[in-house]
Design an enzyme around this catalytic site. Sequence first.
Site, PDB file in Angstrom:
ATOM      1  CG  ASP A  19      42.006 -11.389 -19.773  1.00  9.14           C
ATOM      2  OD1 ASP A  19      41.490 -11.332 -18.653  1.00  9.14           O
ATOM      3  OD2 ASP A  19      41.949 -12.377 -20.516  1.00  9.14           O
ATOM      4  CE  LYS A  47      42.971 -15.731 -17.058  1.00  9.47           C
ATOM      5  NZ  LYS A  47      41.806 -15.462 -17.887  1.00  9.47           N
ATOM      6  N   GLY A  61      41.478 -10.384 -24.869  1.00 10.06           N
ATOM      7  CA  GLY A  61      42.236 -10.028 -26.070  1.00 10.06           C
ATOM      8  C   GLY A  61      41.934 -11.019 -27.182  1.00 10.06           C
ATOM      9  N   GLY A  62      41.934 -10.535 -28.410  1.00  9.18           N
ATOM     10  CA  GLY A  62      41.746 -11.427 -29.557  1.00  9.18           C
ATOM     11  C   GLY A  62      40.372 -12.054 -29.566  1.00  9.18           C
ATOM     12  CG  ASP A  63      37.824 -15.927 -30.935  1.00 10.18           C
ATOM     13  OD1 ASP A  63      36.836 -15.464 -31.536  1.00 10.18           O
ATOM     14  OD2 ASP A  63      37.792 -17.012 -30.314  1.00 10.18           O
ATOM     15  CB  ILE A  79      41.767 -18.515 -30.314  1.00 13.15           C
ATOM     16  CG1 ILE A  79      40.752 -18.997 -31.344  1.00 13.15           C
ATOM     17  CG2 ILE A  79      43.199 -18.879 -30.733  1.00 13.15           C
ATOM     18  CD1 ILE A  79      40.999 -18.573 -32.753  1.00 13.15           C
ATOM     19  CB  THR A 133      42.338 -14.907 -33.244  1.00 10.40           C
ATOM     20  OG1 THR A 133      43.249 -15.478 -32.313  1.00 10.40           O
ATOM     21  CG2 THR A 133      42.680 -15.365 -34.655  1.00 10.40           C
ATOM     22  CB  ALA A 134      47.030 -12.607 -31.830  1.00 10.76           C
ATOM     23  CG  MET A 188      50.841 -17.177 -24.868  1.00  7.50           C
ATOM     24  SD  MET A 188      49.687 -18.055 -23.808  1.00  7.50           S
ATOM     25  CE  MET A 188      48.698 -18.935 -25.004  1.00  7.50           C
ATOM     26  N   GLY A 195      51.182  -6.670 -32.534  1.00  3.80           N
ATOM     27  CA  GLY A 195      50.536  -6.570 -33.835  1.00  3.80           C
ATOM     28  C   GLY A 195      49.274  -5.718 -33.811  1.00  3.80           C
TER      29      GLY A 195
HETATM   30  N1  SAH Z   1      42.672 -14.972 -27.199  1.00  3.18           N
HETATM   31  C1  SAH Z   1      43.831 -14.320 -27.765  1.00  3.18           C
HETATM   32  C2  SAH Z   1      45.110 -15.032 -27.388  1.00  3.18           C
HETATM   33  C3  SAH Z   1      45.403 -15.031 -25.915  1.00  3.18           C
HETATM   34  S1  SAH Z   1      46.931 -15.798 -25.538  1.00  3.18           S
HETATM   35  C4  SAH Z   1      43.669 -14.216 -29.282  1.00  3.18           C
HETATM   36  O1  SAH Z   1      42.747 -14.792 -29.849  1.00  3.18           O
HETATM   37  O2  SAH Z   1      44.471 -13.515 -29.899  1.00  3.18           O
HETATM   38  C5  SAH Z   1      48.017 -14.414 -25.534  1.00  3.18           C
HETATM   39  C6  SAH Z   1      48.989 -14.483 -26.695  1.00  3.18           C
HETATM   40  O3  SAH Z   1      48.349 -14.023 -27.893  1.00  3.18           O
HETATM   41  C7  SAH Z   1      50.200 -13.598 -26.548  1.00  3.18           C
HETATM   42  O4  SAH Z   1      51.193 -14.184 -25.744  1.00  3.18           O
HETATM   43  C8  SAH Z   1      50.641 -13.486 -27.989  1.00  3.18           C
HETATM   44  O5  SAH Z   1      51.293 -14.640 -28.409  1.00  3.18           O
HETATM   45  C9  SAH Z   1      49.306 -13.415 -28.716  1.00  3.18           C
HETATM   46  N2  SAH Z   1      48.894 -12.027 -28.973  1.00  3.18           N
HETATM   47  C10 SAH Z   1      47.785 -11.418 -28.526  1.00  3.18           C
HETATM   48  N3  SAH Z   1      47.686 -10.161 -29.004  1.00  3.18           N
HETATM   49  C11 SAH Z   1      48.781  -9.971 -29.778  1.00  3.18           C
HETATM   50  C12 SAH Z   1      49.256  -8.883 -30.562  1.00  3.18           C
HETATM   51  N4  SAH Z   1      48.603  -7.719 -30.632  1.00  3.18           N
HETATM   52  N5  SAH Z   1      50.424  -9.049 -31.243  1.00  3.18           N
HETATM   53  C13 SAH Z   1      51.093 -10.203 -31.176  1.00  3.18           C
HETATM   54  N6  SAH Z   1      50.690 -11.268 -30.460  1.00  3.18           N
HETATM   55  C14 SAH Z   1      49.549 -11.159 -29.771  1.00  3.18           C
END
Ligand code: SAH
Length: 273
Positions: A55, A77, A108-110, A113, A138-139, A190, A219
Site C-alpha cells: 500500500d 489505497k 501500513g501499521g497493523d 486496524i 499501528t499508527a 484518517m 509519525g
Molecule cells: N493499518 C494502519 C492504518 C491504515 S488507515 C495502521 O494500523 O496504522 C491510514 C491512516 O492511518 C492514515 O490516514 C493516518 O490517519 C494513519 N497513519 C498511518 N501511518 C501514519 C503515520 N506514520 N503518521 C500518522 N498517521 C498515520
Amino acid sequence: MDMRHHNDPEITQSATKSDAKSGWVYLVGAGPGDPELLTLKAARLIAQADVLVYDNLVSAEVLDMASPTAERIYAGKEQGNHSLPQDELNVLLVNLAKAGKRVVRLKGGDPYIFGRGGEEVETLAADGVHFEVVPGVTAAAGVAAYAGIPLTHRNHAQACVFVTGHLKDGSMNLDWPGLARKPQTVVIYMGLTGLSYLCGKLMEHGLPADWPAAIVQEGTRATQRTVTGTLGTLPELAVGAQMRGPTLIIVGSVVTLHDKLRWFEEAVAAESL
Ligand code: SAH
C-alpha cells in the site's frame, strides 16, 4: 508404507487442497514508517518474498529490504484514489498464491486496524489459500511513542478509543456521546479532511473548546511534525501548518504531556545539524 488406495477420498482431497495451497500469502504489518519498527518476523518474510503487494503507506526503506529480484506490485489505497479495486486485489492475491509464490501483502501499521486486512484474509480463507497474519505497530502506538503523547496515563485517561474519521457520504457515523468523555483518549485515523467537523461534534456533545487535541503528520518518520492545540483551535492550526496526510489526531488531556515527553523531532533536528 502408505497402504491407502488412490481412490481414498482423503488422499484425493488432500491432493486438491495442496494444489490450491501451493503458495502462501503473508499479511504483514509494516508499521508506521520507521523501518526499525518492523517485527523480526516481518523483516524475515519481506526478505524471503517472491512478490510484495504493498500500500501507499509502506515506506521505501521497508520495500528496500526485499530481494532485488522480488516482484513489487503497488496496490494503492490513497484516500479517494484506490488504484486497484479491493475485489481485483483479492483475486490477485489468490492467483499469485496458486501460482506457487510466496506473497507478502504489506500494509501500513497493523493489518487488522483500519487496513481492510480482514476482508483480504476472508477471500484467501474462502479460496483455501494458506495464509499467516503478522501484526505491526499501528499508527496510534507509533505516534504516541514518537510524539511523546502516552495514550493512557493514570492521571489523564484510563481508556483509549481508536476511530476512523473517514467521511462516508459527507458524514461520520460515530458514537459522539461515547467519544466526548473526559477521562479517555480518542485517536482518530484518517481524520484530517473532517477535522473541523470532528472537533465541532465533540464540543457539541459536551467536551469544552479548550480540551487538548493534537495532530501528528508522518509519525515515526524523519519528516514527523506535531501541532498541539485544543478542540477550538486545532482545525485552524492544522490549516496554518499545512498539515497533509498521513496524519493522526489525538484528543484528550494526555496531549498536555507532549511538551514534557517530546523527543523524536528534536533528535532528528540534532542529527541533521
Ligand atoms: N493499518 C494502519 C492504518 C491504515 S488507515 C495502521 O494500523 O496504522 C491510514 C491512516 O492511518 C492514515 O490516514 C493516518 O490517519 C494513519 N497513519 C498511518 N501511518 C501514519 C503515520 N506514520 N503518521 C500518522 N498517521 C498515520
